[in-house]
Scaffold this active site. Structure first.
Site, mmCIF file in Angstrom:
data_model
loop_
_atom_site.group_PDB
_atom_site.id
_atom_site.type_symbol
_atom_site.label_atom_id
_atom_site.label_comp_id
_atom_site.label_asym_id
_atom_site.label_seq_id
_atom_site.Cartn_x
_atom_site.Cartn_y
_atom_site.Cartn_z
ATOM 1 N N LYS A 1 -10.610 -0.962 10.777
ATOM 2 C CA LYS A 1 -10.696 -2.072 10.092
ATOM 3 C C LYS A 1 -11.155 -3.249 10.515
ATOM 4 C CE LYS A 1 -7.343 -0.292 6.530
ATOM 5 N NZ LYS A 1 -8.163 0.172 5.294
ATOM 6 N N ASP B 1 2.852 -4.967 8.150
ATOM 7 C CA ASP B 1 1.765 -4.204 8.021
ATOM 8 C C ASP B 1 0.554 -5.027 8.013
ATOM 9 O OD1 ASP B 1 -0.296 -2.807 7.187
ATOM 10 O OD2 ASP B 1 0.380 -2.090 5.198
ATOM 11 N N HIS C 1 0.742 -0.995 -0.246
ATOM 12 C CA HIS C 1 0.118 -0.058 0.275
ATOM 13 C C HIS C 1 1.027 1.349 0.073
ATOM 14 C CE1 HIS C 1 -2.811 3.004 1.669
ATOM 15 N NE2 HIS C 1 -3.693 1.992 1.430
#
Lengths: 419, 141
Positions: A239, A213, A136
């Site tokens: 999330k 991550d 990302h």
């Protein structure tokens, strides 16, 4: 347990269970453009259960006060709740110490903290920071910024067409100049679950620390940082069914002790004079300023909610949805799934012929179906596949097979209209 | 036809459709029917970057008329773009600067002008007006 067995009756009981879970999430019953919402954008953010929503209200109605510095009752109450939440996070990912849990604003903030603090002390001119093709932007740009001012450079682990890391190439790229390896546990675009334990093992053979991550993993898989032996691990509350604006940076004590503070301000100091400031102990050294107290406290409610369902059930249900959606979507002529790794989380990116993903997303929206379209903050990955973007459907444990059916018929309708 | 008249005509065209599907199918048709821009103008300088879809805008100015041509890689955006071009093109800078674009709202497609859509349409309209404004200032000076 009935849930796991396979025959017609039991499938009904699986659905029954999902229906019960859905009742915990008020926004799932809303309508969009007059149609029942089909929420398949969980990789962007998840919906919140009543437990979390009520805890937020409870905080402002009964606990609101600034933490860590008040002598008064309410401040003690809020501080205790905040620190209790830190313990819950520590247990959830099995840290060796509670003070290895640093509260941040989110995953991006956590990566920037490491890039800034670890970077200042341990990354120098000529060093290499290793990332992968599927990262990302949040796990690319902070390292590029660090490279710019430190004179270090980035090296990128390649992937195959399925969206899997090429481990042999990774091994051949390691050398003494590599000072940090930063890898997504789960790709937000492809859904690939990377073999992070292996990557950590290999990196440690060269004494290279590893940052994971876990923004797209924490809601899908049980994570044990001691078993993984990662040096840093970052994720976001929003999330994982928790509040927005709170995240976690896990760091091994030895690194956190050695790293200089990230930001200066209140709470992170021991003593301040104009000649010399000494810093507070962990975790407060990295938590300058008044934090998002409410979100920090209510993250514990999200963790409790996840634990109550259990990762076994979460995985089983999400995997079933992933397989079903993959099979059904592939029946659509011209549809191609981007990301076909052997190990995937419940994320499906796809394109259909030459139709622009944005057009498909607009039609799906009109049908009440929420997906994400575009490059998903992974432009280098889009360049690898030679595409501008994808349509991404990402599933949570509260999604159903009926919703997959609606997605599939929605995509068919969009393709008919757009072809 | 004035800018207002063209807009009213489009509003009438769209009033034939009573649901979103009809409107979108018409938009998609508009997008498909119009090869809007010469490929040589699809260059970086003419690109208006939206996060979601890209729009290319080319501007000519002759005989006190501004001629816009544009294109997009997404067909629904292209349909919207073609309508805006149809409305504003072939008018004087002054008429364009003073125009009030109300038709998108009136035909129930206002959501496409939201900055959060980031489809390039809003930026394109701003760019078109800005260019007309610059021409107008030049003429007046």
């Amino acid at each position: 347990m009935k849930f796991f067995m396979k025959n017609d009756n039991i499938i009904e009981s699986t659905e029954f269970k999902v229906e019960m879970i859905r009742k915990d999430f008020p926004l799932l019953t809303t309508t969009v453009h007059g149609k029942p919402l089909v929420y398949l954008d969980n990789a962007a953010t998840s919906q919140k259960p009543w437990d979390v929503i009520k805890a937020i209200e409870n905080y402002y109605a009964h606990q609101n006060s600034n933490i860590h510095r008040g002598v008064h009752y309410l401040s003690q109450l809020a501080t205790e709740a905040y620190e209790e939440s830190r313990k819950k996070v520590a247990q959830f990912i099995n840290t060796a110490h509670n003070h290895e849990v640093i509260f941040t604003k989110g995953t991006t903030d956590g990566i920037n903290l490491v890039a800034s603090s670890f970077g200042r002390k341990f990354i120098h001119s000529g060093d290499i920071i290793m990332i992968s093709t599927m990262e990302h932007h949040s796990n690319i740009v902070p390292w590029q910024l660090l490279s710019e001012y430190s004179g270090a450079s980035l090296s990128v682990i390649p992937i195959n067409e399925k969206g899997e890391l090429l481990l042999d190439q990774f091994k051949s790229m390691l050398n003494k100049k590599v000072k940090l390896v930063c890898i997504a546990y789960v790709s937000n675009t492809l859904g690939t679950v990377n073999p992070v334990k292996k990557i950590i093992e290999i990196s440690h053979q060269y004494n290279i620390p590893v940052l994971i991550d876990a923004a797209q993993a924490i809601q899908h898989l049980p994570i044990d940082v001691q078993e993984l032996d990662c040096d840093f691990l970052v994720f976001s509350g929003h999330k994982m069914y928790g509040p927005t604006g709170i995240g976690v940076l896990y760091g091994k004590e030895k690194w956190l002790e050695d790293m200089p503070p990230y930001q200066g301000g209140g709470d992170m100091i021991k003593t301040v004079s104009f000649d010399k400031t000494t810093y507070n102990e962990l975790p407060f050294k990295f938590e300058a300023g008044t934090p998002n107290i409410e979100a920090g406290i209510c993250l514990a409610n999200a963790i409790a909610y996840i634990k109550n369902i259990g990762f076994d059930q979460i995985h089983r249900h999400e995997h079933e949805l992933l397989e079903y959606a993959t099979d059904e979507l592939l029946k659509i002529a011209g549809l191609k799934i981007i990301g076909t790794a052997a190990h995937k989380a419940s994320v499906i990116s796809f394109i259909v012929d030459n139709i622009h993903p944005y057009d498909i997303g607009l039609i799906l929206d009109k049908l009440g179906i929420a997906v994400r379209t575009g490059h998903h903050c992974t432009q280098p990955l889009m360049d690898f596949y030679g595409i501008a973007g994808t349509v991404r459907a990402s599933f949570a444990f509260y999604n159903t097979k009926e919703e997959v059916d609606q997605l599939v018929s929605g995509v068919k309708k969009a393709v008919r209209m757009l072809s | 036809m004035t800018i207002k008249e063209t807009q009213d005509e489009l509003i009438e065209d769209f009033s034939l459709f009573d649901d979103w599907m009809g409107k979108y199918e018409y938009l998609i048709q508009l997008g498909k029917d119009l090869p809007l821009i010469d490929d040589k103008y699809k260059k970086e300088e003419n690109l208006i970057k939206g996060c979601q879809s890209r729009v290319w805008l080319h501007i000519d100015y002759t005989g006190n008329k501004v001629i816009y041509t544009a294109d997009s890689d997404a067909i629904i955006t292209k349909g919207l773009v073609s309508m805006v071009i149809h409305v504003l093109s072939n008018h004087s800078p002054e008429e364009i600067v003073n125009s009030d674009l109300y038709f998108i709202d009136k035909i129930g497609l206002h959501e496409h002008l939201s900055p959060t859509r980031s489809n390039g349409l809003l930026s394109m309209i701003k760019q078109m007006k800005l260019y007309a404004f610059a021409l107008q200032s030049k003429v007046n000076n």
